[in-house]
Motif scaffolding. Sequence first.
Motif, mmCIF file in Angstrom:
data_model
loop_
_atom_site.group_PDB
_atom_site.id
_atom_site.type_symbol
_atom_site.label_atom_id
_atom_site.label_comp_id
_atom_site.label_asym_id
_atom_site.label_seq_id
_atom_site.Cartn_x
_atom_site.Cartn_y
_atom_site.Cartn_z
ATOM 1 N N LYS A 83 4.098 5.749 -5.541
ATOM 2 C CA LYS A 83 4.158 5.759 -7.010
ATOM 3 C C LYS A 83 3.127 6.721 -7.586
ATOM 4 O O LYS A 83 3.417 7.467 -8.526
ATOM 5 C CB LYS A 83 3.935 4.351 -7.561
ATOM 6 N N LYS A 84 1.914 6.720 -7.012
ATOM 7 C CA LYS A 84 0.869 7.632 -7.483
ATOM 8 C C LYS A 84 1.266 9.091 -7.283
ATOM 9 O O LYS A 84 0.852 9.966 -8.041
ATOM 10 C CB LYS A 84 -0.445 7.356 -6.747
ATOM 11 N N LEU A 85 2.059 9.344 -6.257
ATOM 12 C CA LEU A 85 2.502 10.719 -5.975
ATOM 13 C C LEU A 85 3.715 11.124 -6.804
ATOM 14 O O LEU A 85 4.192 12.244 -6.700
ATOM 15 C CB LEU A 85 2.807 10.870 -4.482
ATOM 16 N N GLY A 86 4.213 10.195 -7.633
ATOM 17 C CA GLY A 86 5.293 10.521 -8.564
ATOM 18 C C GLY A 86 6.702 10.467 -8.012
ATOM 19 O O GLY A 86 7.583 11.203 -8.473
ATOM 20 N N SER A 108 2.416 1.714 -3.476
ATOM 21 C CA SER A 108 1.398 2.175 -4.412
ATOM 22 C C SER A 108 1.116 3.667 -4.232
ATOM 23 O O SER A 108 1.048 4.425 -5.206
ATOM 24 C CB SER A 108 0.113 1.363 -4.204
ATOM 25 N N THR A 109 0.982 4.108 -2.989
ATOM 26 C CA THR A 109 0.724 5.526 -2.693
ATOM 27 C C THR A 109 1.860 6.403 -3.202
ATOM 28 O O THR A 109 1.629 7.440 -3.842
ATOM 29 C CB THR A 109 0.542 5.730 -1.171
ATOM 30 N N ASP A 114 0.828 -1.210 0.000
ATOM 31 C CA ASP A 114 0.000 0.000 0.000
ATOM 32 C C ASP A 114 0.861 1.257 0.000
ATOM 33 O O ASP A 114 0.577 2.221 -0.723
ATOM 34 C CB ASP A 114 -0.934 -0.004 1.216
#
Length: 199
Positions: free
Chosen positions: A28-31, A25-26, A22
């Motif tokens: 990666k979404k934030l770049g 994933s978080t 988790d």
Amino acid sequence: MEKWGYVRVSVNRVEQAAGWDDQISTLKKLGCSRMFFEEASTRGERPEFHRMLAEANQHAVGGDRVCLVAAKMDRAFRDLAAADEAITRPVNRDIIWLLPDLSPHPLDPSDPTQMLLVRMMGAVAQFERDRLAERRAYGIAKAKKEGKYRGRKPTARAKTPEVLALLQRGFRPDEIAKQLEIGRASVFRILRDQREQAG
């Protein structure tokens, strides 16, 4: 501005796979362009955290800012004092923090409202951890009194023979940790214990 992510679990990524995945994933979404991973960090040193700070310090010069990101405040900081110092009094002003559980934007130490939120959330988290530790201590004392307490099941230490066997074959600590799926800190702890026993 570069974003570097920090992933931390208290025991290891196998036992805490859901939290581990988790967090990744978080981030990666934030770049986040780089990731630093820490296992077995309940009470001991956090070498990856300190390595991240040191590298960010070297990188963030001449106006090049580095934004350090953790999925949650408690993944980055163990207590309110550490969070407050890192965010409001950083060694390098070009290193900033993004904690998405507090704000979707990098934290601004000059914004009193954001800093109030950081301190309030940190105080609540600290209170919860202290209460949890208190309840755990009562439970352990009761179990000991009733003769039921066996202690925590050893995880990485149970793999001491495998660690030593891989070391004999010429594997480096990092490689041993990956092979046995335990934290680097656990490998170093096992090696240190063996040196102390030998000495």
